[in-house]
Enzyme design. Structure first.
Site, mmCIF file in Angstrom:
data_model
loop_
_atom_site.group_PDB
_atom_site.id
_atom_site.type_symbol
_atom_site.label_atom_id
_atom_site.label_comp_id
_atom_site.label_asym_id
_atom_site.label_seq_id
_atom_site.Cartn_x
_atom_site.Cartn_y
_atom_site.Cartn_z
ATOM 1 C CD GLU A 63 -3.426 0.195 1.577
ATOM 2 O OE1 GLU A 63 -4.405 0.905 1.572
ATOM 3 O OE2 GLU A 63 -3.444 -0.958 2.034
ATOM 4 C CD GLU A 74 -4.863 -0.697 8.625
ATOM 5 O OE1 GLU A 74 -4.221 -1.761 8.548
ATOM 6 O OE2 GLU A 74 -5.375 -0.137 7.643
HETATM 7 C C1 BGC Z 1 -5.328 2.380 4.431
HETATM 8 C C2 BGC Z 1 -5.846 3.468 5.311
HETATM 9 C C3 BGC Z 1 -6.722 4.317 4.444
HETATM 10 C C4 BGC Z 1 -7.893 3.460 4.112
HETATM 11 C C5 BGC Z 1 -8.996 4.143 3.409
HETATM 12 C C6 BGC Z 1 -6.484 1.541 4.020
HETATM 13 O O1 BGC Z 1 -6.165 0.459 3.289
HETATM 14 O O2 BGC Z 1 -4.280 1.680 4.980
HETATM 15 O O3 BGC Z 1 -5.087 3.961 6.261
HETATM 16 O O4 BGC Z 1 -7.008 5.566 4.893
HETATM 17 O O5 BGC Z 1 -7.489 2.298 3.433
HETATM 18 O O6 BGC Z 1 -10.034 3.360 3.259
#
Ligand code: BGC
Length: 888
Positions: free
Chosen positions: A478, A763
């Site tokens: 990501e 997260e």
């Molecule tokens: C990310 C997040 C992001 C989100 C939005 C994720 O996969 O890691 O931090 O803001 O998607 O939906």
């Protein structure tokens, strides 16, 4: 007491660079400096400039300004020219013009290359490359003669892809992942290096390692996308050498003078996320030194790129920032000539290992893997990395070598090594921490070690994710510039480090993408990935367009950043206001498959559907947009645009009324919000949406406090609510509940993570579950900064420092004594200098506060019990150091 002689004046800072800097973009850079104490009335500052164009003699100039003009002073001289060098010192003069104290230290800087001076071409491989990713990477070299020993030399370097330069066998500079990630179709950074010491009279050579990086490497999730910006990499190098004899020599990368050659190098493939494979058997010793036989190399091919899009960076580069030592090295299998090892570095973060490869036979292969955490069985947890497997491989040429991947970046705490010959010891491992270079500006300490660890974890997640752009996470496939994450974390980031340059550079790309897509994409730079391929306006994420510039302004006091962001701010407000219902509520579903993300990652949402939150999405969207409109109106005001300021003010009023009517039921103490959740009350209070009705605000605070008590102190918010629950509780006189949330160690809570051994912020509240297993969600990271935004409250309400006026010219001191703490302190390097608030609970029950106020700012100390917010008073303290007794 001020004794004039004791005042110390700092070296000037140039724009938002810190320290000496090469290759700035501005020809009229603004200068800022600080004083150790307030200079007396009438003090002047003489600015002494020595400027020199390459090939010319130095010229001295002087300007005099008032001592109070020390923040962003407009360049008081004729503009600097492309490639011009400057040396500035400052001297204070008293009202009679006599020197006052010692002059400042020197500040050196250069202007970078202007478009008219960009002669070099981008050059790269001249063979047909595979039409996929994971390509074997090239080297480029050139030899040249210098007629005389160099007096001064600069290398201007950039790439479509990544580049690392060597001159005469030695590396140039220490920057990593150059040139960094920007929206390459519109702008590309060119970095400047002083290479005087690396050159000599006669034969010289330059060599360049090229990588795919963000330019054509595979970016992002859902399979990612390769070759997004282009499928051909190339490097740009322009060398200018002034000889001791007055000669000037220019060397430019190009495909026509036949001195630039290329071949396949030892990096067999490299992907930022997936890792690097290096075959040392393909090394060609001496390739970046003169006299090397490159007859088997091919001429380079030109890769076209418009030189007008090249820019001189305003931020500083990614570099090694420190090291982590192994805390354990364990053999996990094999024996003798080939064994496997597990290394624990004790700290999760963006880092890379440099390994001493020795005792390996030619062709022997070492395989290196990385992970943030271990599975319960003690093996590396690599599932959560998804495609970003962080897997390096080294193939030996039978010789001793130290090796580290060049064009991949990893984030991990644990690493495994397979194929190691014999014992692995700490002497063989050099683990290096990387992030963008920024000055540290914020500190926190308290009597509670768990809180201190949480703060440390927040710092580590910030460092890990400030790598060229602000990313969501540094490890899995990501690593995107998700706008919502930085929207929430920016105030914390701006306290901890000077992020003015870093984030305003990124904001340029936000504006570019906004123009390209007609809205703020979910992440910037934007890459069309999976269901996110078509940008659509969503709250929080899009609101970063306003919140980030506002945060930078409040922190740094630089109106120029607002000026630069004005189109971005206005673009977002004017776009979204058109989606509002007549009563000002944003209830139109965004034209995008997931709709609003709302209180993303609410702890009650199922692992596979993080958007399924308790709080209504339209409520969250309206509250956040109202906050943006409020900021936009203040921004317009600060920029001297009264019409826009008034327009946004009345839009804000309409929204506040609509919000109240739609989302509040009942009156007085029994009022409820339509979403009776911590998130709903918290954002309403923190965004000032109930400010016009103090009774309503108090009732909302009561209900929020009640919900916190009912939850037993467990956190019940996701991305949207989390940063604001504690501030909202404090604002309405409920510090005890704020502390109970912060100090809870039950899942979900901040200290639960700490208790589970976290070394970064996660997260998900439960990225690791209480039984030590990893959250089954496909989206589970142990290094996201968003939930670390709680550190803002720790700075403001435990330590007690908060800016009231832009640039900390006025700041509040209001530590909330509680949570069983016996002491706490916070320090912040404001634009005026260091501010500090440290308190300690004495045995007699009194609280002693040490307060430091830097020259040029004023501290407003709050007096009276925080439990009765309406009844408090305040006292202002000018620059100085104070010992106070605080009322509780
Ligand atoms: C990310 C997040 C992001 C989100 C939005 C994720 O996969 O890691 O931090 O803001 O998607 O939906």
């Amino acid at each position: 007491m001020n004794t004039d002689q004791a005042i110390v004046i700092s070296a000037p800072e140039v724009e938002h660079y810190h320290g000496d800097v090469l290759g700035i973009g501005s020809h009229k850079p603004r200068l800022s400096w600080t004083y150790s104490e307030q200079p007396p009335q009438g003090t002047q500052v003489a600015i002494n400039l020595t400027r020199r164009m390459p090939g010319s003699d130095p010229v001295q100039q002087e300007a005099e300004v008032d001592a109070g003009d020390n923040m962003f002073l407009d360049w008081p001289f004729e503009p600097l020219r492309s490639r011009e060098r400057a040396l500035v010192t400052l001297a204070m003069l008293n009202a009679d013009g006599a020197p006052l104290g010692a002059p400042s230290p020197e500040r050196h800087f250069d202007v970078g290359l202007d478009v008219t001076d960009r002669i070099a071409d981008f050059v790269g491989p001249s063979w047909p490359e595979a039409e996929t990713d994971h390509r074997h990477l090239p080297l480029v070299r050139a030899e040249f003669e210098l007629p005389a020993a160099p007096r001064s030399a600069r290398l201007y370097l950039s790439a479509l892809g990544l580049v690392q330069a060597e001159i005469n066998g030695a590396r140039v500079g220490s920057d990593e992942l150059t040139p960094g990630w920007t929206v390459y179709g519109r702008r590309l950074e060119c970095w400047t290096y002083d290479v005087t010491e690396q050159l000599s009279q006669g034969a010289n050579a330059m060599g360049f390692w090229l990588g795919d990086g963000w330019y054509r490497g595979r970016l992002g999730f859902d399979g990612g996308m390769a070759n997004f910006y282009g499928d051909r990499i190339g490097m740009f190098a322009q060398l200018e050498v002034e000889g001791e004899d007055g000669s000037i020599t220019h060397i430019y990368s190009n495909s026509w003078d036949r001195t630039w050659k290329t071949t396949l190098g030892p990096i067999v493939c490299s992907d930022l996320y997936e890792g690097e494979t290096y075959d040392a058997r393909l090394e060609e010793p001496g390739w970046s030194s003169p006299g090397f036989d490159d007859s088997a190399w091919r001429p380079v091919a030109e890769v076209s790129y418009d030189p007008a899009k090249i820019e001189n960076p305003q931020l500083q580069a990614v570099r090694m920032q420190g090291r982590n030592q192994p805390v354990s090295i364990t053999r996990t299998g094999g024996s003798g000539k080939s064994s496997s090892w597990l290394i624990d570095f004790g700290q999760n973060c963006s880092q890379r290992m440099r390994l001493h490869m020795h005792g390996l036979a030619e062709g022997a292969r070492i395989s290196i893997r990385h992970a943030e955490v271990l599975e319960k069985d003690g093996t590396l947890a690599t599932r959560t990395l998804r495609r970003g497997q962080e897997h390096d491989q080294y193939i030996s040429n039978g010789q001793d070598a130290w090796w580290e991947p060049r064009f991949a970046m990893h984030a991990f705490r644990y690493a495994s090594i397979e194929g190691w010959p014999g014992e692995l010891t700490a002497e063989d491992i050099d683990c290096r921490v990387y992030h963008s270079t920024m000055e540290r500006t914020g500190w926190f300490d308290s009597s509670n070690p768990l809180l201190n660890k949480l703060h440390d974890n927040v710092l580590w997640s910030m460092r890990s994710n400030f790598l060229s752009i602000p990313t969501d996470c540094p490890q899995r496939d990501e690593r995107m510039g998700w706008t919502g994450d930085i929207d929430l974390f920016a105030p914390t980031a701006a306290y901890l480090y000077d992020v003015q340059a870093f984030l305003s550079s990124w904001l340029k790309d936000v504006r570019i993408e906004q123009e390209a897509h007609g809205t703020i994409p979910f992440f910037v730079p934007f890459v069309p990935l999976g269901v996110w391929a078509k940008p659509s306006a969503i709250a929080i994420w899009g609101d970063a367009a306003v919140a980030v510039p506002w945060t930078l302004y409040m922190e740094g006091g630089d109106r120029h950043i607002l000026d630069e962001s004005w189109d971005l701010v206005r673009g977002w407000i004017d776009e979204v206001r058109a989606y509002l219902s007549p009563d000002g509520v944003w209830d139109r579903r965004p034209d995008y498959v997931l709709g609003q993300l709302g209180d993303w990652l609410d702890p009650t949402a199922p692992p596979d559907d993080p958007a399924q939150a308790m709080t209504q999405k339209e409520l969250v969207a309206t509250a956040y947009f109202a906050r943006s409109v409020d900021y936009a109106s203040r921004i317009a005001q600060a920029l001297g645009k009264p019409t826009e300021a008034a327009d946004y003010r009345s839009l804000h009023e309409r929204m506040v009324t609509g919000y109240r009517n739609r989302f509040v039921v009942g009156d007085g103490p029994d009022m409820r919000m339509t979403s009776d959740t911590q998130c709903a009350y918290a954002i309403s209070i923190a965004f000032g949406l109930f400010d016009a009705e103090p009774g309503l605000k108090q009732a909302a605070g009561q209900r929020l406090a009640e919900l916190v008590r009912e939850s037993g102190g467990k956190v019940s918010t996701g991305f949207a609510g989390t940063p604001f629950v504690l501030p909202a509780l404090s604002e309405t006189g409920h510090d005890a509940e704020a502390y109970s949330l912060l100090l809870s160690t039950e899942c979900p809570s901040w200290l639960y993570q700490v208790k589970m051994g976290a070394t970064t912020t996660w997260e998900r509240w439960d990225s690791m579950q209480p039984d030590g297993s990893i959250n089954p969600g496909g989206m589970t990271s142990f290094n996201h900064y968003a939930l670390g935004s709680v550190a803002e409250w720790m700075h403001e309400r435990i330590g007690g420092l908060r800016a009231l006026e832009p640039g900390w010219s006025l700041f509040e001191v209001d530590p909330r004594i509680g949570g069983g703490l016996t002491k706490a302190s916070t320090r912040h390097l404001t634009p005026h200098g260091m501010a500090e608030s440290s308190w300690r609970l004495e045995e007699d029950g009194r609280v002693r506060l040490r307060l430091v106020v830097p020259a040029g700012s004023v501290a407003r100390v709050l007096i009276g019990s925080p439990a009765a917010p309406g009844k408090r008073s305040s006292k202002d303290y000018p620059a100085g150091t104070y010992d106070l007794v605080v009322e509780r």
